[in-house]
Design a protein around this motif. Structure first.
Motif, mmCIF file in Angstrom:
data_model
loop_
_atom_site.group_PDB
_atom_site.id
_atom_site.type_symbol
_atom_site.label_atom_id
_atom_site.label_comp_id
_atom_site.label_asym_id
_atom_site.label_seq_id
_atom_site.Cartn_x
_atom_site.Cartn_y
_atom_site.Cartn_z
ATOM 1 N N VAL A 7 0.842 -1.203 0.000
ATOM 2 C CA VAL A 7 0.000 0.000 0.000
ATOM 3 C C VAL A 7 0.879 1.256 0.000
ATOM 4 N N LEU A 8 1.912 1.279 0.847
ATOM 5 C CA LEU A 8 2.807 2.436 0.903
ATOM 6 C C LEU A 8 3.563 2.611 -0.411
ATOM 7 N N ALA A 9 4.030 1.511 -0.994
ATOM 8 C CA ALA A 9 4.733 1.580 -2.281
ATOM 9 C C ALA A 9 3.805 2.137 -3.362
ATOM 10 N N LYS A 15 2.167 9.283 -6.328
ATOM 11 C CA LYS A 15 2.541 10.691 -6.132
ATOM 12 C C LYS A 15 3.895 11.032 -6.745
ATOM 13 N N SER A 16 4.363 10.213 -7.685
ATOM 14 C CA SER A 16 5.675 10.428 -8.298
ATOM 15 C C SER A 16 5.571 10.402 -9.809
ATOM 16 N N VAL A 17 6.429 11.178 -10.459
ATOM 17 C CA VAL A 17 6.485 11.190 -11.928
ATOM 18 C C VAL A 17 7.941 11.020 -12.363
ATOM 19 N N PRO A 18 8.152 10.271 -13.454
ATOM 20 C CA PRO A 18 9.531 10.117 -13.942
ATOM 21 C C PRO A 18 10.055 11.424 -14.539
ATOM 22 N N GLY A 37 6.954 14.618 1.491
ATOM 23 C CA GLY A 37 6.374 14.201 2.754
ATOM 24 C C GLY A 37 5.140 13.348 2.521
ATOM 25 N N LEU A 38 5.006 12.290 3.305
ATOM 26 C CA LEU A 38 3.881 11.368 3.171
ATOM 27 C C LEU A 38 3.357 11.050 4.560
ATOM 28 N N LEU A 50 11.171 6.710 3.247
ATOM 29 C CA LEU A 50 10.210 5.619 3.157
ATOM 30 C C LEU A 50 10.485 4.770 1.918
ATOM 31 N N SER A 51 10.789 5.415 0.806
ATOM 32 C CA SER A 51 11.119 4.691 -0.419
ATOM 33 C C SER A 51 12.344 3.793 -0.213
ATOM 34 N N TYR A 52 13.355 4.348 0.472
ATOM 35 C CA TYR A 52 14.557 3.568 0.766
ATOM 36 C C TYR A 52 14.198 2.342 1.618
ATOM 37 N N GLU A 53 13.455 2.564 2.686
ATOM 38 C CA GLU A 53 13.105 1.470 3.602
ATOM 39 C C GLU A 53 12.287 0.385 2.907
ATOM 40 N N LEU A 54 11.365 0.785 2.054
ATOM 41 C CA LEU A 54 10.517 -0.189 1.367
ATOM 42 C C LEU A 54 11.316 -1.052 0.394
ATOM 43 N N SER A 55 12.347 -0.465 -0.207
ATOM 44 C CA SER A 55 13.104 -1.220 -1.204
ATOM 45 C C SER A 55 14.393 -1.846 -0.683
ATOM 46 N N LYS A 56 14.992 -1.239 0.349
ATOM 47 C CA LYS A 56 16.307 -1.718 0.789
ATOM 48 C C LYS A 56 16.370 -2.149 2.246
ATOM 49 N N GLY A 57 15.374 -1.792 3.035
ATOM 50 C CA GLY A 57 15.371 -2.209 4.432
ATOM 51 C C GLY A 57 15.499 -1.059 5.406
#
Length: 157
Positions: A7-9, A15-18, A37-38, A50-57
């Protein structure tokens, strides 16, 4: 069934664009550097962390999440690395991002170099006409700002 992590991912993705290789956060921002901010529950979190934690720990307590792309709004996990505050400062100096913003080049400056020179020439301590308070009112700054100029703590010409 979707997990909290999924859900967070999905929220980050929505909310992101390339933009080139970056993934730029378009949601709300936190702080003067415009980090994304989220809100999660009642807590506002930095989107890049949050992006870092979701993908890398997990992020160890003493570590920062640094942007290799130097774009605070980027949430691309490939552009996020862990580092200490010293690592972050070393990176800033190595990339020349430590440009001082003093004097008129500072976007928040209220005075010009010429005004500062005039203030220094006119200033008389405890004088009702040429003291810090009077000069400050005339130039639209505080008496403390005038004092700082006189002591050489700001506006080092």
């Amino acid at each position: 069934m979707a997990t909290d992590k999924d859900v967070l991912a999905a929220r980050i993705k929505a909310k992101s664009v390339p933009d080139g290789e970056c993934l730029i956060w378009t949601g709300s921002t936190l702080g003067k550097h415009k980090y994304g901010g989220l809100k999660v529950g009642r807590t506002m979190l930095y989107a890049h962390r949050l992006s870092y934690e979701l993908s890398k720990g997990p992020i160890p307590e003493e570590m920062l999440v640094m942007h290799t792309c130097d774009r605070p709004a980027c949430v691309n996990p490939d552009h996020l690395v862990l580092g200490t505050q010293k690592d972050n400062m070393d990176d800033m100096y190595a990339k020349g991002r430590n440009t001082p913003t003093q004097g008129e080049i500072n976007g928040k400056a209220k005075l010009t170099s010429e005004q500062v020179e005039a203030i220094r020439m006119r200033f008389v301590p405890y004088c009702r006409i040429n003291g810090g308070g009077a000069i400050g009112r005339e130039f639209g700054v505080t008496a403390q700002a005038i004092s700082s100029i006189i002591r050489g703590e700001s506006w080092k010409l």
